[in-house]
Write an enzyme that holds these catalytic residues in place. Structure first.
Site, PDB file in Angstrom:
ATOM      1  N   SER A 107       0.853  -1.183   0.000  1.00 24.72           N
ATOM      2  CA  SER A 107       0.000   0.000   0.000  1.00 24.72           C
ATOM      3  C   SER A 107       0.891   1.235   0.000  1.00 24.72           C
ATOM      4  O   SER A 107       1.998   1.218   0.558  1.00 24.72           O
ATOM      5  CB  SER A 107      -0.893   0.011   1.236  1.00 24.72           C
ATOM      6  OG  SER A 107      -1.468   1.279   1.443  1.00 24.72           O
ATOM      7  N   SER A 108       0.411   2.307  -0.601  1.00 21.55           N
ATOM      8  CA  SER A 108       1.207   3.537  -0.635  1.00 21.55           C
ATOM      9  C   SER A 108       1.361   4.173   0.740  1.00 21.55           C
ATOM     10  O   SER A 108       2.174   5.083   0.915  1.00 21.55           O
ATOM     11  CB  SER A 108       0.577   4.542  -1.607  1.00 21.55           C
ATOM     12  OG  SER A 108      -0.752   4.834  -1.224  1.00 21.55           O
ATOM     13  N   CYS A 109       0.613   3.684   1.742  1.00 23.39           N
ATOM     14  CA  CYS A 109       0.752   4.245   3.094  1.00 23.39           C
ATOM     15  C   CYS A 109       2.061   3.833   3.749  1.00 23.39           C
ATOM     16  O   CYS A 109       2.372   4.292   4.853  1.00 23.39           O
ATOM     17  CB  CYS A 109      -0.426   3.854   3.969  1.00 23.39           C
ATOM     18  SG  CYS A 109      -0.443   2.120   4.454  1.00 23.39           S
ATOM     19  N   TYR A 136      -1.009  -0.530  10.089  1.00 23.09           N
ATOM     20  CA  TYR A 136      -1.173  -1.178   8.786  1.00 23.09           C
ATOM     21  C   TYR A 136       0.088  -1.002   7.941  1.00 23.09           C
ATOM     22  O   TYR A 136       0.583  -1.947   7.311  1.00 23.09           O
ATOM     23  CB  TYR A 136      -2.385  -0.582   8.070  1.00 23.09           C
ATOM     24  CG  TYR A 136      -2.658  -1.141   6.706  1.00 23.09           C
ATOM     25  CD1 TYR A 136      -3.166  -2.426   6.547  1.00 23.09           C
ATOM     26  CD2 TYR A 136      -2.435  -0.386   5.562  1.00 23.09           C
ATOM     27  CE1 TYR A 136      -3.438  -2.946   5.289  1.00 23.09           C
ATOM     28  CE2 TYR A 136      -2.708  -0.888   4.296  1.00 23.09           C
ATOM     29  CZ  TYR A 136      -3.209  -2.167   4.170  1.00 23.09           C
ATOM     30  OH  TYR A 136      -3.472  -2.672   2.917  1.00 23.09           O
ATOM     31  N   LYS A 140       2.748  -3.817   6.309  1.00 22.93           N
ATOM     32  CA  LYS A 140       3.046  -3.894   4.874  1.00 22.93           C
ATOM     33  C   LYS A 140       4.551  -3.738   4.607  1.00 22.93           C
ATOM     34  O   LYS A 140       5.106  -4.401   3.727  1.00 22.93           O
ATOM     35  CB  LYS A 140       2.249  -2.836   4.108  1.00 22.93           C
ATOM     36  CG  LYS A 140       0.768  -3.151   4.001  1.00 22.93           C
ATOM     37  CD  LYS A 140       0.538  -4.427   3.220  1.00 22.93           C
ATOM     38  CE  LYS A 140      -0.926  -4.738   3.025  1.00 22.93           C
ATOM     39  NZ  LYS A 140      -1.139  -5.990   2.256  1.00 22.93           N
ATOM     40  N   HIS A 179     -12.807   3.193   2.543  1.00 17.61           N
ATOM     41  CA  HIS A 179     -11.966   4.274   2.027  1.00 17.61           C
ATOM     42  C   HIS A 179     -12.847   5.384   1.458  1.00 17.61           C
ATOM     43  O   HIS A 179     -14.070   5.248   1.354  1.00 17.61           O
ATOM     44  CB  HIS A 179     -11.004   3.727   0.967  1.00 17.61           C
ATOM     45  CG  HIS A 179      -9.929   2.864   1.531  1.00 17.61           C
ATOM     46  ND1 HIS A 179      -9.913   1.497   1.362  1.00 17.61           N
ATOM     47  CD2 HIS A 179      -8.834   3.160   2.276  1.00 17.61           C
ATOM     48  CE1 HIS A 179      -8.846   0.992   1.964  1.00 17.61           C
ATOM     49  NE2 HIS A 179      -8.186   1.974   2.537  1.00 17.61           N
TER      50      HIS A 179
END
Length: 317
Positions: A107-109, A136, A140, A179
């Site tokens: 994920s880009s987070c 989260y 990842k 989201h």
């Protein structure tokens, strides 16, 4: 033509379904899936047994516990535990089961809250994370590093992709845990049905986000997996082995809300609640890496939102 056995972990989720739709178009793929009732991915012994009983050639690891800002903020323990367990069990089982290729979806987070924009792959671990989804993100990051470590120590062809904010059919349309796109669609749908005069949107509306239709992500994943290892790993740093996948275009949440208002034909007002959390100020990925590999997105935000809105209306009750 040799047929390869491909396991999609998380095939009932939005991303997993998109991967299955794309893979079913390939005659050389025998698709393998398992429902939660039949395979608990947090149970290492069961996952190892599953890999032993199925001659798996490739894995797409799309299984994850996901959610929006509220969910990440409210259930951090669940998010870090479940994601760590699922990805560790699948990646390790793929290793001991001699799976040829694995693709881990992150994920880009994972990137620092104030990373330079657009965010390139080497920004990983260069700064503090966004606090609202730190649990989260850490899970990842651990998945990426697990894939990297197994490649460095065992020579495994375990790849990672980092998608930007995704949307599509079978998304989580819960207004609290979903989201921003599915949550807003739910709000607009409810407001229209109940003749409300306004829709509340969390935050100022000024933060900017990049969005990608899940079918574009699936095509990117298959494109990256189809590259042989000498092509995929050429020029890829062993300490930065993931590839960003995005649309290359961002917009403000206010612009997104106005677009959805137009698509849904909601006639009321938009109320932005600045007291609610809104996350990172700007988040857009540098996708030059994957563009150079011959892939490009094909679904515009407006057309993608229109198709998902039609899908949502036909599936909502």
């Amino acid at each position: 033509m040799a047929v390869k056995n491909v396991f999609v972990a998380g095939h009932r989720g939005m991303v997993g379904r998109a991967l299955c739709r794309a893979l079913k178009k390939h005659s050389d793929v025998s698709l393998i899936t398992a429902n939660k009732a039949d395979l608990d991915l947090t149970n290492q012994a069961k996952v190892i047994e599953f890999f032993n009983n199925n001659h798996i050639d490739e894995v797409y690891l799309a299984a994850a516990k996901v959610g929006g800002i509220h969910a990440n903020n409210t259930y951090p323990g669940e998010f870090i535990y479940q994601n760590l367990m699922v990805q560790t069990n699948v990646i390790h089982s793929a290793h001991i089961g001699n799976v040829k290729k694995l693709l881990f979806l992150g994920s880009s987070c994972i990137y620092p809250k104030f990373a330079d924009q657009p965010i390139s792959e080497d920004a990983l671990l260069t700064g503090a994370l966004e606090p609202t989804n730190e649990s989260y993100a850490i899970a990842k990051i651990a998945g990426i590093k697990l894939c990297e470590s197994y490649r460095r120590q065992y020579g495994k062809d375990f790849r990672s992709v980092m998608p930007t904010n995704l949307y599509g059919p079978y998304d989580n349309f819960n207004p609290d845990n979903g989201h921003v796109i599915p949550a807003l669609m739910h709000k607009f749908h409810k407001a229209i049905k109940s003749n409300k005069c306004h829709v509340e949107i969390w935050g100022s509306g000024n933060v900017r986000r990049e969005f990608l239709h899940v079918d574009d992500l699936a095509s990117a994943c298959l494109h990256l997996m189809e590259q042989d290892d000498s092509v995929f790993w050429r020029g890829v740093n062993e300490h930065c082995s993931h590839v960003n996948v995005g649309s290359g275009v961002d917009c403000s949440i206010k612009e997104l809300a106005e677009t959805l208002k137009s698509i849904t034909k909601f006639e009321g007002a938009l109320h932005f609640n600045g007291s609610k959390p809104e996350g990172t100020p700007v988040k857009k990925l540098n996708i030059s890496n994957i563009l150079e590999r011959g892939w490009a997105p094909s679904i515009s935000l407006r057309s993608g939102l229109e198709t998902v809105w039609r899908w949502y209306k036909s599936h909502s009750h």
